[in-house]
Design an enzyme around this catalytic site. Structure first.
Site, PDB file in Angstrom:
ATOM      1  N   ASP A   1       8.566   6.837 -10.407  1.00 39.47           N
ATOM      2  CA  ASP A   1       8.234   8.148  -9.839  1.00 39.47           C
ATOM      3  C   ASP A   1       8.826   8.266  -8.440  1.00 39.47           C
ATOM      4  OD1 ASP A   1       6.849  10.699  -9.847  1.00 39.47           O
ATOM      5  OD2 ASP A   1       5.570   9.823  -8.297  1.00 39.47           O
TER       6      ASP A   1
ATOM      7  N   HIS B   1       8.933  12.101  -7.850  1.00 35.82           N
ATOM      8  CA  HIS B   1       7.814  11.898  -6.911  1.00 35.82           C
ATOM      9  C   HIS B   1       6.711  12.939  -7.167  1.00 35.82           C
ATOM     10  CE1 HIS B   1       6.927   9.955  -2.782  1.00 35.82           C
ATOM     11  NE2 HIS B   1       5.795  10.327  -3.346  1.00 35.82           N
TER      12      HIS B   1
ATOM     13  N   ARG C   1       6.416   3.422  -3.463  1.00 33.13           N
ATOM     14  CA  ARG C   1       7.534   3.967  -2.691  1.00 33.13           C
ATOM     15  C   ARG C   1       8.807   3.321  -3.245  1.00 33.13           C
ATOM     16  NH1 ARG C   1       4.790   7.500  -1.377  1.00 33.13           N
ATOM     17  NH2 ARG C   1       4.137   8.189   0.694  1.00 33.13           N
TER      18      ARG C   1
ATOM     19  N   GLU D   1      15.667   8.646  -2.666  1.00 31.82           N
ATOM     20  CA  GLU D   1      15.204   9.951  -3.177  1.00 31.82           C
ATOM     21  C   GLU D   1      15.360  11.084  -2.170  1.00 31.82           C
ATOM     22  OE1 GLU D   1      11.040   8.757  -3.908  1.00 31.82           O
ATOM     23  OE2 GLU D   1      10.439  10.397  -2.595  1.00 31.82           O
TER      24      GLU D   1
HETATM   25  P1  NAI Z   1      -4.559   1.919  -0.147  1.00 30.81           P
HETATM   26  O1  NAI Z   1      -4.369   1.751   1.323  1.00 30.81           O
HETATM   27  O2  NAI Z   1      -5.899   2.312  -0.672  1.00 30.81           O
HETATM   28  O3  NAI Z   1      -4.122   0.564  -0.902  1.00 30.81           O
HETATM   29  C1  NAI Z   1      -3.013  -0.183  -0.545  1.00 30.81           C
HETATM   30  C2  NAI Z   1      -3.336  -1.640  -0.811  1.00 30.81           C
HETATM   31  O4  NAI Z   1      -2.156  -2.405  -0.533  1.00 30.81           O
HETATM   32  C3  NAI Z   1      -4.455  -2.175   0.073  1.00 30.81           C
HETATM   33  O5  NAI Z   1      -5.456  -2.780  -0.715  1.00 30.81           O
HETATM   34  C4  NAI Z   1      -3.763  -3.172   0.999  1.00 30.81           C
HETATM   35  O6  NAI Z   1      -4.574  -4.296   1.312  1.00 30.81           O
HETATM   36  C5  NAI Z   1      -2.569  -3.581   0.156  1.00 30.81           C
HETATM   37  N1  NAI Z   1      -1.460  -4.073   0.977  1.00 30.81           N
HETATM   38  C6  NAI Z   1      -0.929  -3.490   2.065  1.00 30.81           C
HETATM   39  N2  NAI Z   1       0.088  -4.228   2.540  1.00 30.81           N
HETATM   40  C7  NAI Z   1       0.183  -5.293   1.718  1.00 30.81           C
HETATM   41  C8  NAI Z   1       1.026  -6.435   1.710  1.00 30.81           C
HETATM   42  N3  NAI Z   1       1.988  -6.599   2.629  1.00 30.81           N
HETATM   43  N4  NAI Z   1       0.840  -7.330   0.728  1.00 30.81           N
HETATM   44  C9  NAI Z   1      -0.131  -7.171  -0.193  1.00 30.81           C
HETATM   45  N5  NAI Z   1      -0.975  -6.131  -0.234  1.00 30.81           N
HETATM   46  C10 NAI Z   1      -0.817  -5.204   0.718  1.00 30.81           C
HETATM   47  O7  NAI Z   1      -3.435   2.959  -0.592  1.00 30.81           O
HETATM   48  P2  NAI Z   1      -3.411   3.855  -1.905  1.00 30.81           P
HETATM   49  O8  NAI Z   1      -4.053   5.155  -1.647  1.00 30.81           O
HETATM   50  O9  NAI Z   1      -3.864   3.044  -3.059  1.00 30.81           O
HETATM   51  O10 NAI Z   1      -1.826   4.159  -2.023  1.00 30.81           O
HETATM   52  C11 NAI Z   1      -0.893   3.135  -2.280  1.00 30.81           C
HETATM   53  C12 NAI Z   1       0.511   3.693  -2.068  1.00 30.81           C
HETATM   54  O11 NAI Z   1       0.801   4.642  -3.092  1.00 30.81           O
HETATM   55  C13 NAI Z   1       0.692   4.505  -0.767  1.00 30.81           C
HETATM   56  O12 NAI Z   1       0.988   3.657   0.349  1.00 30.81           O
HETATM   57  C14 NAI Z   1       1.857   5.402  -1.085  1.00 30.81           C
HETATM   58  O13 NAI Z   1       3.071   4.785  -0.669  1.00 30.81           O
HETATM   59  C15 NAI Z   1       1.826   5.504  -2.607  1.00 30.81           C
HETATM   60  N6  NAI Z   1       1.535   6.881  -3.035  1.00 30.81           N
HETATM   61  C16 NAI Z   1       2.405   7.498  -3.911  1.00 30.81           C
HETATM   62  C17 NAI Z   1       2.173   8.790  -4.346  1.00 30.81           C
HETATM   63  C18 NAI Z   1       3.074   9.477  -5.324  1.00 30.81           C
HETATM   64  O14 NAI Z   1       2.958  10.704  -5.521  1.00 30.81           O
HETATM   65  N7  NAI Z   1       3.968   8.769  -6.004  1.00 30.81           N
HETATM   66  C19 NAI Z   1       1.033   9.549  -3.833  1.00 30.81           C
HETATM   67  C20 NAI Z   1       0.140   8.784  -2.977  1.00 30.81           C
HETATM   68  C21 NAI Z   1       0.414   7.514  -2.586  1.00 30.81           C
END
Ligand code: NAI
Length: 342
Positions: free
Chosen positions: A259, A296, A235, A264
């Site tokens: 991205d 994005h 993000r 944005e």
């Molecule tokens: P996920 O929930 O599988 O992984 C997120 C990881 O971050 C988890 O392992 C969690 O323990 C860790 N985490 C959370 N808060 C934390 C903190 N304060 N300190 C350290 N680690 C922390 O999520 P996923 O599916 O891997 O997605 C990650 C991010 O990617 C989403 O939250 C979203 O913002 C972004 N995203 C971007 C997209 C795009 O098109 N550019 C599309 C989909 C997701």
């Protein structure tokens, strides 16, 4: 269920219509984003379906509740734009798509990295102009480089595995360690500062929340190796953009693949090509030869769109049967952020 689908584009409309052929919901497609000026378009709908840049704050949720809306369905994984506490107070259920294709986002992060490293955009522009010189196009081998992955959830883990395939040494930082990644020799977990200090390439895959906002700011950047390559498909507000701009000017950050961008909203996903870009910071980033910005689009693969549409419509069907008392028990899985039927 009648569903007002805000912020729709041709790409998601087509896949939603296809997925709805088996769900039979009454879909109302709206190009505008949801906010306090547009929410009345959901009149007569029991559900609204939103995307990453719609406003789903307390004011909008209260207004939607008064219209009779019982469900907010997010067509994305991140839910930083939703006030969950307010949704609960309003009795509005909130569902999301926790996973659609981690490969789509991880592979886009790799695409940004490779395009920056091998200067593919400049090289293409040059040869199109009949300029076949190679000066200024020197890249570096990914093999043997250290890659830091902040957030080793679904997307970060997928990205880490790809980078291991390139022969990189991968360091991970996450609140919750995934033992499988260490067991499979994909990465080694370290503290945030160790990862920042040792990485040649850093990729952000943590969600945006109050702990992670501007996690990459001046202090974090000062710890990084000179010339580090920064990739952000998480993000925009994970990075303090003015601090990144300063670091790009000084050469501390060697290249950035973005991205997502802090500001944005109102810019990305829209054709502004006939206008002067009002955001000077973004205009500056777009001018830099060592910065690559995409709008994005990391999620934008055929497979991901199909999964987003089918999961969203399935969730709407499940919540609808709960609201109408047809479901024997409420659904409780990663899709459901709030049941909200109180
Ligand atoms: P996920 O929930 O599988 O992984 C997120 C990881 O971050 C988890 O392992 C969690 O323990 C860790 N985490 C959370 N808060 C934390 C903190 N304060 N300190 C350290 N680690 C922390 O999520 P996923 O599916 O891997 O997605 C990650 C991010 O990617 C989403 O939250 C979203 O913002 C972004 N995203 C971007 C997209 C795009 O098109 N550019 C599309 C989909 C997701």
């Amino acid at each position: 269920m009648r569903v007002a689908i805000f912020d729709t584009h041709q790409f998601d409309r087509e896949s939603l219509v296809r997925a709805n052929s088996t769900s039979g919901h009454d879909l109302v497609f709206l190009e505008v984003r949801l906010n306090l000026s547009t929410y009345t378009l959901a009149a007569g709908c029991q559900a609204v379906c939103v995307f990453v840049n719609d406003t789903v704050d307390a004011g909008v949720l209260r207004a939607l509740a008064q219209l009779g809306v019982r469900l907010v369905a997010l067509r994305c994984a991140g839910f930083n734009n939703v006030d969950l506490a307010a949704a609960q107070q309003c009795g509005i259920a909130v569902v999301r798509v926790p996973e659609y294709s981690p490969h789509a986002i991880a592979e886009h992060a790799v695409a940004l990295l490779l395009a920056l490293d091998r200067k593919l955009i400049r090289a293409t522009a040059r040869v199109r102009d009949g300029n076949f010189s190679l000066d200024g196009l020197v890249g570096f081998d990914l093999f043997g480089k250290t890659v830091g992955v902040l957030g080793t959830g679904k997307i970060g883990a997928t990205f880490a595995r790809i980078m291991r395939g390139f022969g990189c040494r991968v360091l991970g930082w996450d609140l919750h360690h995934n033992p499988e990644l260490e067991r499979d020799h994909v990465l080694v977990y370290q503290s945030l500062n160790e990862v920042l200090e040792s990485s040649d390439i850093l990729s952000l895959h943590i969600p945006l929340n109050s702990d992670t906002r501007h996690i990459v700011g001046a202090e974090a950047i000062s710890r990084m190796k000179p010339g580090v390559v920064l990739i952000n498909t998480g993000r925009g507000a994970l990075i303090d953009t003015p601090a990144l701009v300063e670091a790009l000017k000084s050469g501390k950050v060697g290249a950035a693949g973005l991205d997502v961008y802090e500001e944005e909203e109102g810019v990305f996903f829209v054709d502004h090509s006939g206008e002067v870009l009002a955001d000077e910071q973004l205009a500056w980033l777009l001018m830099c030869p060592n910065v690559l910005v995409t709008s994005h689009q990391a999620f934008l693969t055929k497979e991901a769109l199909e999964k987003i549409s089918s999961t969203t419509l399935d969730s709407i069907t499940s919540i609808e049967s709960q609201i109408s008392g047809l479901a024997e028990k409420s659904i409780a899985d990663q899709r459901v952020l709030l049941v909200g039927l109180g």
